[in-house]
Every structure is written in C-alpha cells, then in structure tokens.
Write an enzyme that holds these catalytic residues in place. Structure first.
Site, PDB file in Angstrom:
ATOM      1  N   GLY A   1       5.429  20.216  -1.266  1.00 29.16           N
ATOM      2  CA  GLY A   1       4.325  21.052  -0.811  1.00 29.16           C
ATOM      3  C   GLY A   1       4.656  22.517  -0.566  1.00 29.16           C
ATOM      4  O   GLY A   1       3.780  23.286  -0.174  1.00 29.16           O
TER       5      GLY A   1
ATOM      6  N   ASN B   1      -9.490  28.021   6.071  1.00 27.21           N
ATOM      7  CA  ASN B   1      -8.097  28.297   6.446  1.00 27.21           C
ATOM      8  C   ASN B   1      -7.809  29.794   6.473  1.00 27.21           C
ATOM      9  O   ASN B   1      -6.724  30.210   6.876  1.00 27.21           O
ATOM     10  CB  ASN B   1      -7.099  27.564   5.533  1.00 27.21           C
ATOM     11  CG  ASN B   1      -6.850  28.297   4.240  1.00 27.21           C
ATOM     12  OD1 ASN B   1      -7.744  28.980   3.725  1.00 27.21           O
ATOM     13  ND2 ASN B   1      -5.648  28.188   3.704  1.00 27.21           N
TER      14      ASN B   1
ATOM     15  N   ASN C   1      -7.261   5.416   0.354  1.00 30.68           N
ATOM     16  CA  ASN C   1      -6.928   5.734   1.745  1.00 30.68           C
ATOM     17  C   ASN C   1      -6.842   4.454   2.563  1.00 30.68           C
ATOM     18  O   ASN C   1      -7.555   3.487   2.297  1.00 30.68           O
ATOM     19  CB  ASN C   1      -8.009   6.644   2.331  1.00 30.68           C
ATOM     20  CG  ASN C   1      -7.579   7.231   3.668  1.00 30.68           C
ATOM     21  OD1 ASN C   1      -6.439   7.710   3.805  1.00 30.68           O
ATOM     22  ND2 ASN C   1      -8.451   7.191   4.655  1.00 30.68           N
ATOM     23  N   ARG C   2      -5.936   4.468   3.538  1.00 25.96           N
ATOM     24  CA  ARG C   2      -5.796   3.341   4.465  1.00 25.96           C
ATOM     25  C   ARG C   2      -7.158   2.929   5.029  1.00 25.96           C
ATOM     26  O   ARG C   2      -7.496   1.759   5.069  1.00 25.96           O
ATOM     27  CB  ARG C   2      -4.842   3.760   5.597  1.00 25.96           C
ATOM     28  CG  ARG C   2      -4.669   2.751   6.700  1.00 25.96           C
ATOM     29  CD  ARG C   2      -3.671   3.257   7.713  1.00 25.96           C
ATOM     30  NE  ARG C   2      -4.137   4.477   8.402  1.00 25.96           N
ATOM     31  CZ  ARG C   2      -3.473   5.086   9.357  1.00 25.96           C
ATOM     32  NH1 ARG C   2      -2.291   4.620   9.750  1.00 25.96           N
ATOM     33  NH2 ARG C   2      -3.957   6.167   9.928  1.00 25.96           N
ATOM     34  N   THR C   3      -7.913   3.917   5.457  1.00 28.77           N
ATOM     35  CA  THR C   3      -9.270   3.649   5.958  1.00 28.77           C
ATOM     36  C   THR C   3     -10.243   3.893   4.811  1.00 28.77           C
ATOM     37  O   THR C   3     -10.564   5.045   4.478  1.00 28.77           O
ATOM     38  CB  THR C   3      -9.592   4.582   7.144  1.00 28.77           C
ATOM     39  OG1 THR C   3      -8.497   4.533   8.073  1.00 28.77           O
ATOM     40  CG2 THR C   3     -10.873   4.173   7.854  1.00 28.77           C
TER      41      THR C   3
ATOM     42  N   ALA D   1      -7.399  10.754   2.649  1.00 30.17           N
ATOM     43  CA  ALA D   1      -8.790  11.213   2.585  1.00 30.17           C
ATOM     44  C   ALA D   1      -9.119  12.134   3.755  1.00 30.17           C
ATOM     45  O   ALA D   1     -10.251  12.208   4.215  1.00 30.17           O
ATOM     46  CB  ALA D   1      -9.736  10.011   2.564  1.00 30.17           C
ATOM     47  N   GLY D   2      -8.119  12.856   4.257  1.00 34.15           N
ATOM     48  CA  GLY D   2      -8.333  13.794   5.358  1.00 34.15           C
ATOM     49  C   GLY D   2      -8.660  15.183   4.824  1.00 34.15           C
ATOM     50  O   GLY D   2      -9.102  15.352   3.681  1.00 34.15           O
TER      51      GLY D   2
ATOM     52  N   LYS E   1      -9.703  24.201  11.807  1.00 34.88           N
ATOM     53  CA  LYS E   1     -10.222  24.509  10.467  1.00 34.88           C
ATOM     54  C   LYS E   1     -11.711  24.210  10.292  1.00 34.88           C
ATOM     55  O   LYS E   1     -12.376  24.865   9.507  1.00 34.88           O
ATOM     56  CB  LYS E   1      -9.435  23.744   9.400  1.00 34.88           C
ATOM     57  CG  LYS E   1      -8.065  24.338   9.090  1.00 34.88           C
ATOM     58  CD  LYS E   1      -7.425  23.563   7.934  1.00 34.88           C
ATOM     59  CE  LYS E   1      -6.122  24.203   7.510  1.00 34.88           C
ATOM     60  NZ  LYS E   1      -5.609  23.598   6.279  1.00 34.88           N
TER      61      LYS E   1
ATOM     62  N   ASP F   1      -6.523  26.798   0.308  1.00 33.88           N
ATOM     63  CA  ASP F   1      -5.676  25.613   0.076  1.00 33.88           C
ATOM     64  C   ASP F   1      -5.867  25.057  -1.338  1.00 33.88           C
ATOM     65  O   ASP F   1      -4.900  24.657  -1.991  1.00 33.88           O
ATOM     66  CB  ASP F   1      -6.011  24.507   1.088  1.00 33.88           C
ATOM     67  CG  ASP F   1      -5.484  24.812   2.476  1.00 33.88           C
ATOM     68  OD1 ASP F   1      -4.460  25.525   2.580  1.00 33.88           O
ATOM     69  OD2 ASP F   1      -6.080  24.346   3.462  1.00 33.88           O
TER      70      ASP F   1
HETATM   71  P1  ATR Z   1      -4.838  16.553   6.996  1.00 35.43           P
HETATM   72  O1  ATR Z   1      -5.772  17.602   7.488  1.00 35.43           O
HETATM   73  O2  ATR Z   1      -3.405  17.008   6.907  1.00 35.43           O
HETATM   74  O3  ATR Z   1      -5.291  15.919   5.731  1.00 35.43           O
HETATM   75  P2  ATR Z   1      -5.871  14.349   8.507  1.00 35.43           P
HETATM   76  O4  ATR Z   1      -7.250  14.848   8.239  1.00 35.43           O
HETATM   77  O5  ATR Z   1      -5.513  13.888   9.890  1.00 35.43           O
HETATM   78  O6  ATR Z   1      -4.791  15.435   8.140  1.00 35.43           O
HETATM   79  O7  ATR Z   1      -5.583  13.150   7.459  1.00 35.43           O
HETATM   80  C1  ATR Z   1      -4.410  12.397   7.498  1.00 35.43           C
HETATM   81  C2  ATR Z   1      -4.408  11.405   6.331  1.00 35.43           C
HETATM   82  O8  ATR Z   1      -3.164  10.686   6.359  1.00 35.43           O
HETATM   83  C3  ATR Z   1      -5.512  10.366   6.383  1.00 35.43           C
HETATM   84  O9  ATR Z   1      -5.894  10.025   5.067  1.00 35.43           O
HETATM   85  C4  ATR Z   1      -4.808   9.195   7.075  1.00 35.43           C
HETATM   86  O10 ATR Z   1      -5.355   7.926   6.815  1.00 35.43           O
HETATM   87  P3  ATR Z   1      -6.555   7.334   7.737  1.00 35.43           P
HETATM   88  O11 ATR Z   1      -7.796   8.015   7.282  1.00 35.43           O
HETATM   89  O12 ATR Z   1      -6.541   5.887   7.456  1.00 35.43           O
HETATM   90  O13 ATR Z   1      -6.185   7.670   9.164  1.00 35.43           O
HETATM   91  C5  ATR Z   1      -3.455   9.297   6.442  1.00 35.43           C
HETATM   92  N1  ATR Z   1      -2.420   8.610   7.238  1.00 35.43           N
HETATM   93  C6  ATR Z   1      -1.847   9.056   8.375  1.00 35.43           C
HETATM   94  N2  ATR Z   1      -0.928   8.167   8.820  1.00 35.43           N
HETATM   95  C7  ATR Z   1      -0.932   7.133   7.930  1.00 35.43           C
HETATM   96  C8  ATR Z   1      -0.193   5.915   7.814  1.00 35.43           C
HETATM   97  N3  ATR Z   1       0.734   5.561   8.711  1.00 35.43           N
HETATM   98  N4  ATR Z   1      -0.449   5.110   6.762  1.00 35.43           N
HETATM   99  C9  ATR Z   1      -1.384   5.451   5.841  1.00 35.43           C
HETATM  100  N5  ATR Z   1      -2.105   6.596   5.887  1.00 35.43           N
HETATM  101  C10 ATR Z   1      -1.891   7.422   6.910  1.00 35.43           C
END
Ligand code: ATR
Length: 277
Positions: free
Chosen positions: A244, A86, A150-152, A127-128, A65, A101
C-alpha cells in the site's frame, strides 16, 4: 506561510506530515503541514478554521472521513461516489471536499505495478471505507467484473448495490470465493488482516493460500509490514505483488497538487514516507 492540516484522532502515527513537509521543502514553498489532534466534538470548529487565508485545506483521516462531508460547501464527484472525504481544498474561504484515495490507488497500479485494470476480472477483499475507494477506482477504470468478498456479507452487498450503475459489481459468498479468486487477475486486500498492530500477530492472511489467483497481481493496501503474509504467499506462488505504500504516496501527491497547483515531487515524498515508517 501557507499551512495544510491533517484532521485525525489520534494524529500521532501519521506519516503524512513527513511526506508533505519534505515536498514543500523540495519545491522551496513557504508552507508546512501540520497534524491536528482533533476529537470528534472539535471537528466542526477545526473545519471552520480551514477557511482562513493561510490555509490550503487539509487531509482527513480516521475517524472523520464521513463526518466532514456535511460540513463542506461542495463535494467532488469522487468524494460523493465513495462517500468519504480525504482531502479538503480551501477555495478562497469555500471548502471543497475531495477524495484522492481512488486516483492514488489507480496511479499506483498503472505507474508502479505497470498493471492496466481495464477489461480485467477483479476481486476485492473487504467492504469498508478503503474498499469503497478501490471499487470506485476499478469501476471507473473499466474493469470487466468486480467481485467483493467480506466477512460480513451484508456490507459487501450494500457496497455492490451502491456502485451498481458504474459496472458489473457483485458481492460474493464464502462458497463462491474459490472460483472467483481463481478467475481473478487482480486481487486487492482492503481489510486490516495482516496489518502490524500492537499486541496482535500480523502473520495472518485474509485469504487461504490455496485460493490465490492463478495469474496476475495481488495488492495489499497495508504498508506496515511492507510484505504481509498475503503478499509473501502470492509472491511464492509466482504472482506479482504490490503493497500500500505507492497508494499512500500517490493519494498524498494528488492532495499536494490540488493545494499548491504544482506537480508533487513524488520520489521525494516516497523517500520521506519510507524513512518515517
Ligand atoms: P477502512 O476504512 O480501512 O476500510 P473499515 O471501514 O473499518 O476500515 O473496514 C475494515 C474492513 O476489514 C472490513 O471489511 C472488515 O470486515 P467486517 O465488515 O466484517 O468488519 C475487515 N476486517 C477487519 N478485521 C477483520 C478480520 N479479522 N477478518 C476479516 N475481515 C476483517
């Protein structure tokens, strides 16, 4: 015969071919949708192939993408803002990169869930790439506030900074999550937590149950399983829920419309998607 492609790697699990081929058939169009298994090293050549006369263009999904963006002749405003393409539209040999999207998500909210996001306090988990599309959609629709957890944390901060001009968006810490979740009347999970995946337990939620909003709608952009743990818990707490699938169908419907110039048969596409799941 016209062809719309899907550029993906791997391509096998997509339900887009079923959805679009059902739509072509329903409208009696001499067209088909074909998934191309396209490893990264073949991407540039595959994109060049989209310029041929019989090609409508393509959908683009994981992991391409972002990578297709510099290969486009032009980008739509949505694609540029979200930072991802997309949908590619072949305009007589010139390729327009677009993103459906965000508009698919908004249409799912308004048409299916009957929810008007304008003036709302809203919260995104994740935040992906998907979070970026949802954030763009919500800010464009005039939400009052948008908070991103977000986790990160650094990724949430970066996302909020890149959309700062579009509205009141802020990244929040774990400590702020309880207050923000309580106040939100729209919460959207864009993380992959709770998705059915081989070898993983899908019975997990990205949000502790005691932090659910007190009123409103909880959305999960996951559609497999149809009801994630988050949605089950939200429903039990008396909240409205949406998975979704509607977003998936409407982003496809808008791609279809941009390729063919015709209104997409949304119900046909939804039934085909459900059958393919
Ligand atoms: P997409 O394009 O579907 O958004 P992505 O860009 O890989 O996919 O983003 C995945 C998201 O899910 C991220 O926000 C990720 O958090 P991190 O930025 O901390 O990696 C989140 N995510 C994936 N697995 C996770 C988990 N086990 N716990 C919390 N957040 C998770």
């Amino acid at each position: 015969m016209k062809i719309a492609y899907l550029l993906a790697y791997p391509a096998g699990h997509s339900i887009s071919p079923a959805m679009h081929n059902a739509a072509f058939e329903a409208l009696g169009l001499e067209a088909r949708y074909e998934a191309l298994e396209c490893p990264p090293e073949d991407l540039a050549e595959a994109v060049r192939g989209l310029c041929e006369a019989r090609s409508y263009g393509s959908n683009v999904t994981i992991p391409h993408k972002q990578a297709v963006m510099p290969l486009m002749d032009a980008l739509s405003e949505a694609a540029r803002a979200i930072g991802a393409v997309n949908t590619i539209i072949n305009q007589g040999g010139s390729l327009l990169g677009h993103n459906t999207d965000a508009s698919g998500f908004l249409r799912a909210l308004t048409d299916d869930a009957g929810f008007d996001p304008s003036g709302r306090q809203t919260l995104i988990l994740g935040a992906g790439g998907s979070a970026r599309a949802v954030a763009y959609a919500l800010l464009s629709a005039g939400v009052k506030t948008l908070r991103v957890y977000n986790r990160t944390h650094a990724k949430a901060t970066a996302l909020a900074e890149s959309f700062a001009e579009l509205g009141d968006i802020e990244a929040i810490s774990r400590e702020e999550l309880a207050t923000q979740a309580e106040q939100a009347t729209l919460l959207i999970n864009t993380t992959s937590v709770g998705m059915a995946k081989a070898g993983e337990d899908p019975d997990v939620s990205p949000l502790p149950v005691d932090l659910l909003p007190h009123a409103g709608l909880v959305c999960d952009i996951i559609y497999r399983p149809a009801k994630t743990r988050l949605l089950k818990e939200a429903e039990r707490a008396g909240l409205n829920v949406q998975n979704g699938l509607a977003m998936l169908v409407y982003q496809g419907a808008e791609s279809f419309q941009t390729w063919t110039g015709q209104d997409a048969p949304v119900q046909v596409m939804r039934r085909a998607a459900e059958a393919a799941l």
